[in-house]
Design a protein around this motif. Structure first.
Motif, mmCIF file in Angstrom:
data_model
loop_
_atom_site.group_PDB
_atom_site.id
_atom_site.type_symbol
_atom_site.label_atom_id
_atom_site.label_comp_id
_atom_site.label_asym_id
_atom_site.label_seq_id
_atom_site.Cartn_x
_atom_site.Cartn_y
_atom_site.Cartn_z
ATOM 1 N N GLU A 117 21.131 45.520 33.027
ATOM 2 C CA GLU A 117 20.428 46.341 32.039
ATOM 3 C C GLU A 117 21.240 46.437 30.751
ATOM 4 N N THR A 118 22.540 46.573 30.868
ATOM 5 C CA THR A 118 23.412 46.656 29.696
ATOM 6 C C THR A 118 23.349 45.357 28.900
ATOM 7 N N ALA A 119 23.375 44.222 29.578
ATOM 8 C CA ALA A 119 23.297 42.924 28.899
ATOM 9 C C ALA A 119 21.954 42.788 28.175
ATOM 10 N N ARG A 120 20.883 43.196 28.821
ATOM 11 C CA ARG A 120 19.562 43.122 28.208
ATOM 12 C C ARG A 120 19.481 44.019 26.980
ATOM 13 N N VAL A 121 19.964 45.250 27.103
ATOM 14 C CA VAL A 121 19.925 46.200 25.990
ATOM 15 C C VAL A 121 20.824 45.705 24.856
ATOM 16 N N ASP A 122 22.001 45.151 25.186
ATOM 17 C CA ASP A 122 22.902 44.634 24.152
ATOM 18 C C ASP A 122 22.242 43.498 23.380
ATOM 19 N N ALA A 123 21.560 42.599 24.087
ATOM 20 C CA ALA A 123 20.873 41.489 23.420
ATOM 21 C C ALA A 123 19.752 42.009 22.528
ATOM 22 N N ASP A 124 19.015 42.989 23.028
ATOM 23 C CA ASP A 124 17.921 43.571 22.243
ATOM 24 C C ASP A 124 18.475 44.267 20.998
ATOM 25 N N LEU A 125 19.565 45.012 21.179
ATOM 26 C CA LEU A 125 20.174 45.711 20.041
ATOM 27 C C LEU A 125 20.734 44.719 19.023
ATOM 28 N N ALA A 126 21.327 43.622 19.480
ATOM 29 C CA ALA A 126 21.866 42.612 18.564
ATOM 30 C C ALA A 126 20.733 41.997 17.743
ATOM 31 N N ARG A 127 19.619 41.726 18.399
ATOM 32 C CA ARG A 127 18.468 41.161 17.694
ATOM 33 C C ARG A 127 17.947 42.155 16.659
ATOM 34 N N LYS A 128 17.806 43.434 17.065
ATOM 35 C CA LYS A 128 17.319 44.467 16.136
ATOM 36 C C LYS A 128 18.307 44.684 14.999
ATOM 37 N N LEU A 129 19.601 44.604 15.297
ATOM 38 C CA LEU A 129 20.633 44.788 14.279
ATOM 39 C C LEU A 129 20.572 43.677 13.237
ATOM 40 N N GLU A 130 20.373 42.451 13.686
ATOM 41 C CA GLU A 130 20.248 41.320 12.745
ATOM 42 C C GLU A 130 19.046 41.520 11.837
ATOM 43 N N THR A 131 17.939 41.934 12.433
ATOM 44 C CA THR A 131 16.727 42.167 11.642
ATOM 45 C C THR A 131 16.968 43.272 10.617
ATOM 46 N N ALA A 132 17.602 44.355 11.058
ATOM 47 C CA ALA A 132 17.875 45.492 10.176
ATOM 48 C C ALA A 132 18.846 45.101 9.070
ATOM 49 N N GLU A 133 19.850 44.322 9.410
ATOM 50 C CA GLU A 133 20.815 43.892 8.394
ATOM 51 C C GLU A 133 20.130 43.024 7.344
ATOM 52 N N GLY A 134 19.196 42.160 7.770
ATOM 53 C CA GLY A 134 18.435 41.338 6.817
ATOM 54 C C GLY A 134 17.628 42.213 5.874
ATOM 55 N N ARG A 135 16.960 43.214 6.439
ATOM 56 C CA ARG A 135 16.159 44.118 5.599
ATOM 57 C C ARG A 135 17.046 44.918 4.653
ATOM 58 N N ILE A 136 18.196 45.373 5.164
ATOM 59 C CA ILE A 136 19.109 46.164 4.332
ATOM 60 C C ILE A 136 19.649 45.324 3.184
ATOM 61 N N SER A 137 20.020 44.079 3.475
ATOM 62 C CA SER A 137 20.553 43.230 2.398
ATOM 63 C C SER A 137 19.472 42.938 1.362
ATOM 64 N N LYS A 138 18.218 42.762 1.803
ATOM 65 C CA LYS A 138 17.114 42.531 0.865
ATOM 66 C C LYS A 138 16.901 43.765 0.008
ATOM 67 N N LEU A 139 16.891 44.961 0.661
ATOM 68 C CA LEU A 139 16.714 46.203 -0.089
ATOM 69 C C LEU A 139 17.879 46.442 -1.046
ATOM 70 N N ARG A 140 19.077 46.117 -0.616
ATOM 71 C CA ARG A 140 20.255 46.277 -1.463
ATOM 72 C C ARG A 140 20.131 45.389 -2.710
ATOM 73 N N ALA A 141 19.703 44.131 -2.495
ATOM 74 C CA ALA A 141 19.546 43.210 -3.619
ATOM 75 C C ALA A 141 18.492 43.740 -4.587
ATOM 76 N N ASP A 142 17.363 44.230 -4.033
ATOM 77 C CA ASP A 142 16.312 44.784 -4.891
ATOM 78 C C ASP A 142 16.814 46.028 -5.622
ATOM 79 N N ALA A 143 17.562 46.843 -4.930
ATOM 80 C CA ALA A 143 18.077 48.069 -5.531
ATOM 81 C C ALA A 143 19.090 47.744 -6.625
ATOM 82 N N MET A 144 19.893 46.740 -6.408
ATOM 83 C CA MET A 144 20.915 46.385 -7.394
ATOM 84 C C MET A 144 20.261 45.845 -8.680
ATOM 85 N N LYS A 145 19.112 45.226 -8.521
ATOM 86 C CA LYS A 145 18.404 44.744 -9.701
ATOM 87 C C LYS A 145 17.987 45.928 -10.565
#
Length: 183
Positions: A117-145
């Motif tokens: 269960e821990t391995a499954r949750v860790d993989a799910d969290l890593a996937r969600k974290l990557e997605t969130a980091e992509g969105r954050i970097s996009k928002l950061r770029a838009d905000a910096m503009k």
């Protein structure tokens, strides 16, 4: 004068007054006292020997027999309780060993399930974290503009509020210089 008569009588007897003896110590009554002493002693002896002592002896014998029977019963019950205690200890040790085995099996199963269960949750969290980091970097770029324009607008509003007159070009230069210092 009575005092003189008393002194004269005392002097006639040699200074001693003669009194009648205590009735129990009067030798004239010794024979009847000895007779009644023997009668009461024999009566008391007969009553004790015939009535009191046999009942007392019987009571003591019954009590001794009862105590002996109770002690035998107590020893028998004590032996039974010792045997029951040993059997109980044996059953408890067997139950403890079975419980320990069951707990070990359950622990191993739970640990395996938890690891999966821990391995499954860790993989799910890593996937969600990557997605969130992509969105954050996009928002950061838009905000910096928009940061430069927002900073210029904010500086213009603050200077107007403080009553200082500044041109938009001067404010843009100041904001650009501040942002370059930070970067």
């Amino acid at each position: 004068m009575s005092l003189l008569a008393f002194l004269a009588e005392t002097a006639a007897h040699g200074g001693e007054t003669v009194k009648a003896p205590f009735p129990a110590f009067d030798p004239t009554w010794f024979a009847s006292q000895l007779f009644w002493l023997a009668v009461f002693f024999l009566g008391l002896y007969f009553a004790l020997a015939r009535f009191v002592l046999p009942k007392l002896s019987d009571t003591l014998e019954k009590r001794a027999n009862r105590i002996a029977a109770d002690l035998d019963e107590a020893a028998r019950l004590n032996n039974q309780s010792v045997e029951a205690q040993k059997a109980l200890e044996l059953r408890l040790s067997q139950a403890r060993s079975r419980a320990r085995e069951t707990a070990d099996k359950a622990r191993e199963k739970t640990e395996a399930e938890l690891a999966a269960e821990t391995a499954r949750v860790d993989a799910d969290l890593a996937r969600k974290l990557e997605t969130a980091e992509g969105r954050i970097s996009k928002l950061r770029a838009d905000a910096m503009k928009n940061v430069e324009q927002i900073a210029v607008d904010t500086a213009e509003a603050m200077t107007a509020r403080l009553g200082v007159k500044a041109s938009k070009a001067d404010l843009k230069k100041a904001v650009k210089a501040a942002l370059e210092k930070r970067a």
